[in-house]
Write an enzyme that holds these catalytic residues in place. Structure first.
Site, PDB file in Angstrom:
ATOM      1  CG  HIS A 204      -2.078  -1.168   1.106  1.00  0.00           C
ATOM      2  ND1 HIS A 204      -3.166  -0.991   0.383  1.00  0.00           N
ATOM      3  CD2 HIS A 204      -1.823  -2.367   1.445  1.00  0.00           C
ATOM      4  CE1 HIS A 204      -3.852  -2.181   0.671  1.00  0.00           C
ATOM      5  NE2 HIS A 204      -2.963  -3.072   1.068  1.00  0.00           N
TER       6      HIS A 204
ATOM      7  CG  ASN B 231      -2.958  -6.714  -6.564  1.00  0.00           C
ATOM      8  OD1 ASN B 231      -2.384  -7.858  -6.431  1.00  0.00           O
ATOM      9  ND2 ASN B 231      -3.871  -6.084  -7.404  1.00  0.00           N
TER      10      ASN B 231
ATOM     11  N   GLY C 159      -6.406 -15.158 -10.613  1.00  0.00           N
ATOM     12  CA  GLY C 159      -6.820 -14.876 -11.935  1.00  0.00           C
ATOM     13  C   GLY C 159      -7.554 -13.381 -11.867  1.00  0.00           C
TER      14      GLY C 159
ATOM     15  CG  HIS D 298      -5.775  -9.666  -6.099  1.00  0.00           C
ATOM     16  ND1 HIS D 298      -6.939 -10.709  -6.253  1.00  0.00           N
ATOM     17  CD2 HIS D 298      -5.802  -8.934  -5.238  1.00  0.00           C
ATOM     18  CE1 HIS D 298      -7.420 -10.141  -4.925  1.00  0.00           C
ATOM     19  NE2 HIS D 298      -7.008  -9.110  -4.343  1.00  0.00           N
TER      20      HIS D 298
ATOM     21  CG  ASP E  16      -5.288 -10.227   0.531  1.00  0.00           C
ATOM     22  OD1 ASP E  16      -5.205  -9.822   1.646  1.00  0.00           O
ATOM     23  OD2 ASP E  16      -5.627  -9.210  -0.469  1.00  0.00           O
TER      24      ASP E  16
END
Length: 386
Positions: free
Chosen positions: A194, A218, A248, A250, A273
């Site tokens: 993040h 991500n 498939g 993310h 996750d």
């Protein structure tokens, strides 16, 4: 107590042994090999009928499971339900993950984890604190008003868990110089996630001991031609690990295939996750007071923002074979050996070898989990037993 598991296809972490026997002595593996005579002191002999016995899966990013979100149930019972749900899918070691939340919730989560560790809760290897010291620009589903700067006593809190691993995900560019070094010196593993930093930010973080990138691609700056960003820094560095969510949704499989080719071998590990819906009949749950839906294997908010994943480790392994064209051997290593090495546990987990902890998974030919053992204990899973 000694148990002999016979007639198995055993993946040691390096090679397959056909018609092999594994002898468990208490919590550890006493013998692995072929054509063995069962010692007289073995208490129980089981024929595994040619099923595949592989090292137990290790997941360093598990937000929930079995209908429980760690953020909403920071209790020993909640931790137990999450771990039990994921054992059905081969996870024999995990870091339950608390995403960005208020200080009292963080304190309660660490306290519950300390209780689980002290009580030797099966499969609990430590805690992952994903936030709150992140960059709001790349917040994802994390609640913006809970993201904050480190408090004056944050280092003490983040390093307070004893006897287990602590992984902290933070945004290097939002934290002061020296913070990562101080955490690492206290035994904490630090990951970037993040984050909206530039390449130079991660070089500084590496010099302080940054060792991982949370769910690569991500919620981080992408690799561009003139600014490599977080992704470029991660792939360029030989010493750090990267977590990959192979569902498939993310990350496109082609992107993952290229990343795996670019990264030093042995440094990519599978993570789920996972959210509360894994191992549950419910197709939604609440987070920060809003409903998150699991539809066709994809967890999103009502307006379509990805919110974790409806993914288990057995599926992540199979997806790595089917979507990424990896060998089954390599996919298994990404689910066991490599995360064990990342956690500093590569000398006791991630392999089926003499002296290693007897944490193992029994698979059928389709990759479905039949049974699990955690530190030598048969966890009496739901489902078919051999």
């Amino acid at each position: 107590m000694k148990t002999a598991l016979t007639n198995a296809q055993v993946f040691t972490g390096e090679e397959w042994l056909g018609a092999a026997t594994v002898i468990i002595n208490g919590a550890v593996i006493d013998y692995v090999g072929q054509e063995v005579s069962i010692p007289d002191d073995v208490n129980l002999v089981r024929d595994l009928h040619g099923a595949k016995l592989v090292p137990g899966f290790i997941d360093v990013q598990v937000n929930g499971g079995g209908g429980v979100m760690f953020n909403q149930d920071t209790s020993p019972t909640g931790l137990r339900r999450i771990a039990q749900a994921h054992r059905r899918y081969g996870t024999t070691g995990m870091l339950p993950t608390l995403i960005t939340d208020d200080r009292p919730v963080m304190e309660a989560a660490i306290s519950a984890m300390q209780g689980a560790v002290d009580n030797n809760e099966p499969g609990i290897l430590g805690i992952h604190l994903e936030g709150p010291y992140l960059n709001q620009i790349r917040k994802g589903v994390h609640q913006e008003d809970k993201i904050r700067s480190m408090e004056s006593d944050a280092l003490d809190l983040l390093s307070s868990l004893k006897g287990a691993k602590t992984l902290v995900t933070l945004a290097p560019e939002k934290n002061t110089s020296g913070v990562i070094r101080q955490l690492v010196e206290r035994g904490v593993l630090v990951a970037a996630g993040h984050t909206a930093g530039v390449y130079a930010d991660y070089q500084s973080a590496f010099s302080e001991g940054l060792s991982c990138f949370t769910h690569l691609f991500n919620a981080m700056t992408p690799m561009d031609s003139r600014e490599p960003g977080a992704v470029g820094a991660a792939l360029d560095d030989d010493n750090s690990w990267c977590g990959l969510i192979v569902d498939g949704y993310h990350v496109h499989p082609a992107t993952l295939r290229n990343a795996i080719k670019a990264k030093k071998h042995g440094k990519m590990m599978l993570v789920t996750d996972a959210m509360a819906t894994v191992g549950s009949d419910e197709d939604f749950f609440e987070l920060y007071g809003q409903k998150i839906y699991s539809r066709e294997g994809r967890c999103t908010t009502e307006d379509g923002v990805l919110a974790g994943a409806h993914l288990d480790m057995a599926s992540a392994v199979q997806n790595s074979v089917d979507m990424l064209n990896l060998s089954h051997d390599e996919a298994l290593r990404m689910a066991s050996l490599y995360p064990a090495n990342f956690l500093g546990l590569g000398g006791e987990l991630g392999r089926i070898e003499k002296g290693y902890r007897a944490s193992m998974v029994l698979l059928d030919d389709a990759g479905r989990v039949l049974e699990t053992w955690v530190d030598g204990r048969d966890t009496e899973m739901d489902g078919l037993k051999v």
